[in-house]
Design an enzyme around this catalytic site. Sequence first.
Site, short mmCIF file in Angstrom:
data_model
loop_
_atom_site.label_atom_id
_atom_site.label_comp_id
_atom_site.label_asym_id
_atom_site.label_seq_id
_atom_site.Cartn_x
_atom_site.Cartn_y
_atom_site.Cartn_z
N GLU A 185 0.82 -1.21 0.00
CA GLU A 185 0.00 0.00 0.00
C GLU A 185 0.85 1.26 0.00
O GLU A 185 0.51 2.25 -0.64
CB GLU A 185 -0.96 0.00 1.19
CG GLU A 185 -2.06 -1.07 1.10
CD GLU A 185 -2.95 -0.91 -0.12
OE1 GLU A 185 -2.94 0.17 -0.74
OE2 GLU A 185 -3.63 -1.88 -0.47
N TYR A 228 -6.24 6.73 3.92
CA TYR A 228 -6.38 5.68 2.91
C TYR A 228 -5.66 4.40 3.33
O TYR A 228 -6.25 3.31 3.34
CB TYR A 228 -5.87 6.12 1.52
CG TYR A 228 -5.65 4.91 0.67
CD1 TYR A 228 -6.75 4.25 0.10
CD2 TYR A 228 -4.39 4.34 0.52
CE1 TYR A 228 -6.58 3.06 -0.60
CE2 TYR A 228 -4.22 3.15 -0.17
CZ TYR A 228 -5.31 2.53 -0.74
OH TYR A 228 -5.15 1.36 -1.41
N ASP A 240 -9.13 6.34 -2.22
CA ASP A 240 -8.04 6.87 -3.03
C ASP A 240 -8.63 7.53 -4.28
O ASP A 240 -9.83 7.73 -4.37
CB ASP A 240 -7.06 5.75 -3.40
CG ASP A 240 -7.67 4.77 -4.39
OD1 ASP A 240 -8.91 4.81 -4.58
OD2 ASP A 240 -6.93 3.97 -4.97
#
Length: 383
Positions: free
Chosen positions: A46, A129, A147
């Site tokens: 991520e 996020y 996002d």
Amino acid sequence: MKKQDDTVEQSKREYFAGRLVEWFRAHQRDLPWRRTKDPYKIWVSEIMLQQTRVETVIPYYERFMERFPTLEALAEAPEEDVLKLWEGLGYYSRARNLQAAVREVQSDYGGVVPDEPKDIAALKGVGPYTAGAILSIAYGKPEPAVDGNVMRVLSRFFLLRDDIAKPATRKHMERLLRTVIPQEAAGDFNQALMELGATICTPRSPHCLVCPVMEHCAGRLAGEEETLPLKTKAKPPRDERRLAALIRGRGEQAGRILIRRRPDTGLLAQMWELPHVLAPADLQPAVGDANASAAGWALCAALEEEGLPELAPSGIVTQADHIFSHIHWHMEVYLCSMAVIEGAALPDSYRWVTPDELEQLALPKIFHKLLSCQAFRSVLEPN
DNA sequence: AATGCGGGGTA
DNA sequence: TACCCAGCATT
């Protein structure tokens, strides 16, 4: 529940989530980080994926996992090694923040990535996020992960005409998503939103005919799928002409060139580079040898101000452009000779290196570009 | 709320 | 070219 969310009927929210999860489970791409539920590996993926495309990340992720297969391995590694593996990926503070946060998990949480929103969101480099992505994908918690893809998909499907450049819009979408996320399939649902945005609900020319939720997409029904989402334009990057010095060693420094390390914070923090300065504003644009000479002398004078021994320019070697998101560098490299090398004191950040040693250091793209050009290499040839 | 922070893919 | 990408930290 907020009043504005009531305008989206419950049945439509259930349709949206159900169709997306079903579609994702059947059509998802086979990506390296989808073969694990290890919170550490999800976390690394991520961070790498922030503002970075899947295709770009894959080789970096593979190398990173080979070198740092566990949270403990990353926590114990030298910071330079992490930065070297991140070389070329950009936004280098991500790498330093990631390792700092991993060390914090190692010391404060016994090496186990926390599963509480407040704990994980407090980690360096982990924002709204990333916190939602890790919590939902690795731990199955029903947290939103908004996002750019998600904002585009939601803007279109629910016909939201908010400016997605505004932070308030992301918060609005998080509130909406909390009423939509299926409790038992949070990870798949969040990934489905992003997968749809990446493969079907694309920024331009969305592939509506194969979209699993096309029937009830309010944006498409309104004929606005090409104009959504709304977003204010970013400012263009400012131009900077920069003058760099190629300084060759002699005597005990023969075969080496002079480089320096950037400061701990700011642009390209802690990475290595050729010494360079912002061209003086009164310097004429480089056209022909006369101006090149003026630039070379200006460069040498500026570097002497920074504490280098006496320098003299002998000509321009090469030039290249590099565009960051906010700055446009026009870099010109001048061959310079240093009067005194043996025993000369240099500022702390400077260092003589051989080409082989240079390979081991983290170098920004622009300097890779400059150092690999033919003109540069021919200057470095032993003669 | 605005800005700094990389590098590359795509139409 | 222009846009934007599985954003976050700082101010």
